[in-house]
Structure formats: structure tokens, C-alpha cells
Write an enzyme that holds these catalytic residues in place. Structure first.
Site, PDB file in Angstrom:
ATOM      1  CB  ILE A 126      -0.182   4.005   8.357  1.00  0.00           C
ATOM      2  CG1 ILE A 126      -1.358   3.901   9.294  1.00  0.00           C
ATOM      3  CG2 ILE A 126       0.446   2.534   7.820  1.00  0.00           C
ATOM      4  CD1 ILE A 126      -2.648   3.308   8.666  1.00  0.00           C
ATOM      5  CG  ASP A 183       0.104  -4.811   1.907  1.00  0.00           C
ATOM      6  OD1 ASP A 183       0.112  -5.886   1.210  1.00  0.00           O
ATOM      7  OD2 ASP A 183       0.025  -5.000   3.120  1.00  0.00           O
ATOM      8  CB  THR A 258      12.618   2.599  -2.368  1.00  0.00           C
ATOM      9  OG1 THR A 258      12.515   1.491  -2.933  1.00  0.00           O
ATOM     10  CG2 THR A 258      12.175   3.935  -3.116  1.00  0.00           C
TER      11      THR A 258
END
Length: 284
Positions: A126, A183, A258
Site C-alpha cells: 500500500i 502491522d 524477508t
């Protein structure tokens, strides 16, 4: 004498030069600064297809367009979508089957690309600058590997999956969905913004085919219990055993490749993992 550029101007100058000169070197993160969080309930001026059939994937995966000709190394930005928003574009030779929800800086995508060479993988992010960084990263990797199909099977677009996931994928299209270090939204009033919830799990069940897997990993134990609780409570999912989980090669990649997993490793933190399989729909 011209005044020296401030940090914001330096970032804009660097990214403009990347676009104009062609992207052959891996981008530098310091020129793609972004807030750690984004309000998922804001509009964000996002562009998205009316239906999955309206989505033009050709600029994200040009090597998989029938009779595509020379392979294109560039990656589009979110402004690529409006021109094709109301058309029925040419189909790819393959469909996107794996999605990394909130892909961050793209570490998982880049690591999975050679591990799943015959599968199209998409990162959805996003945050504008972060999505642009991943797009430039993919373009650079393609340029650096011109003689192979390496990294042609990954793409990244800017999107809010909490709002528009079914606009991009039809029912039962995906085989894997990764939710890596989301998150945690610690405050109770922010729990509605967590990426795993009763409502969103139904959307994941919609886009995953029976047998498809949701991969979750976090370093926040409370969030781990939250995701397990909500996915276990959903009738379309069952938790995968630890034995099967440990045997899945994608789990090791998720644990180590990651950017967030590397950060947790440096800080000697814990990683909590849970996998869930999409069940067959019950007979009507």
C-alpha cells in the site's frame, strides 16, 4: 551558487534519474523513504480494476504475454492501470497464483522467484515509495539477468488488499498467500485494521483454491495468537501440522529472506509461524 539539495529533493532527483536512464542497478533504500504505517481505511487515490477480467497484467509480467516479442525489463507504477481499467486485456499464458500481502521491500518475492520458477508471484504493497522500490528492484534484477527468465515471474503493484483483493483475483485463483510480519496494531481500537480478521479471512478463502495455503509469520506473540484464533475459527481453513509445516521449503524462505525476518534475527527475537489450508467447500 545553487543551494544544496535537501533530503526530499535528493530522493526525487535519484528516482527521476532511475526512470530516465533505465534501471540497471539495484535501488538504494535511502532514496525510497516511507512511513512505517499507512492508514488502510483512507482512499489513497488507488486505481483498481472493476473485476479480475479487467486487470491488465501484461506490464507486470511481459514475458508471459502470448507473442510478447522482446522481454521488457521495466515495472509499471500504479498510474499504469487507468488506461486499461475499462478494457478486457489480452490474457497471459499463466495466471498469478501466489500473492505476498504487504510485500514490504520485496525480499520474499525475490527469494521465491527461483524457488517457484513456473509460478507467477505478485507483491501487493500500500505504501507508494515502498511499492516503487520493489518495482525498480525487479526491473534491475531482470536487466542484470538478460539471458534467463529469472525474475520474470514476479511483479509488484500498489494496492490495498483489505479493500480490493477480489477485484484482482477470481474465485479459487491462488495457491498461496503470504502474510509476513504484518502491522500488529497493538492498541485495541486499532485491531480492526489487522490484516487477519473474520471478514478478511472470508476473502482469503474466496481467492484461494481448495488445498491452497495461507502462510503467517510474526515476531509479536499476541498477534500470532490473534491470527491463529481467527483462522482456526473460520470454517474454510484448517491449521497445518508442524511436521508438514517444517517440510515446506517456502517456510524456510519466509523465515530467513524477508527484510523483517533478518531484522528479527539480528535482534535475536522470536518468530511465530502458522500455516492454514483452504478446505473444500461443503456440499450444498
Amino acid at each position: 551558487m545553487a543551494e544544496p539539495l535537501n533530503k526530499k529533493q535528493k530522493r526525487a532527483h535519484y528516482r527521476q534519474a532511475q526512470k530516465e536512464n533505465g534501471i540497471s542497478q539495484l535501488p538504494r533504500k535511502k532514496f525510497y523513504r516511507q512511513r512505517a504505517h499507512a492508514n488502510v481505511f483512507s482512499d489513497h487515490h488507488l486505481v483498481y480494476p472493476k473485476t479480475p477480467d479487467h486487470m491488465d497484467w501484461s506490464t507486470y509480467f511481459p514475458a508471459y504475454v502470448p507473442d510478447a516479442g522482446p522481454i521488457i525489463t521495466s515495472q509499471p507504477t500504479e498510474t499504469s492501470l487507468p488506461d486499461t481499467a475499462n478494457l478486457y486485456p489480452k490474457k497471459l499464458t499463466k495466471e498469478v497464483e501466489v500473492v505476498d500481502i504487504g510485500c514490504g521491500f520485496g525480499g520474499l518475492l525475490v527469494a521465491l522467484a527461483p524457488a517457484l520458477p513456473n509460478t507467477l508471484l505478485l507483491g501487493m504493497e500500500i505504501r507508494t515509495s515502498v511499492a516503487e522500490y520493489v518495482q525498480h528492484r525487479i526491473a534491475a534484477l531482470r536487466t542484470q539477468n538478460p539471458a534467463t527468465d529469472l525474475y520474470q515471474n514476479i511483479g509488484c503493484l500498489r494496492a490495498n488488499t483489505m479493500k480490493f483483493l477480489p477485484n484482482f483475483f477470481r474465485k479459487g485463483q491462488l495457491t498461496k498467500a503470504f502474510i509476513c510480519f504484518p502491522d500488529p496494531h497493538f492498541k485495541h481500537r486499532k485491531h480492526k485494521a489487522r490484516i487477519v480478521s473474520t471478514t478478511l479471512n472470508s476473502e482469503y478463502a474466496y481467492v484461494l483454491r481448495p488445498g491452497g495455503i495461507v502462510y503467517t509469520i510474526t515476531d509479536v506473540e499476541d498477534l500470532h495468537h490473534w491470527m491463529v484464533q481467527h483462522l482456526e475459527a473460520h470454517p474454510s481453513f484448517e491449521r497445518i501440522s508442524e511436521e508438514e509445516q517444517d517440510a515446506d521449503p517456502c517456510v524456510e524462505i519466509m523465515k530467513t529472506e524477508t527484510e523483517e525476518s533478518k531484522k528479527v534475527e539480528r535482534n535475536k527475537g522470536q518468530k511465530f509461524i502458522a500455516l492454514f489450508r483452504r478446505l473444500e467447500d461443503p456440499p450444498w
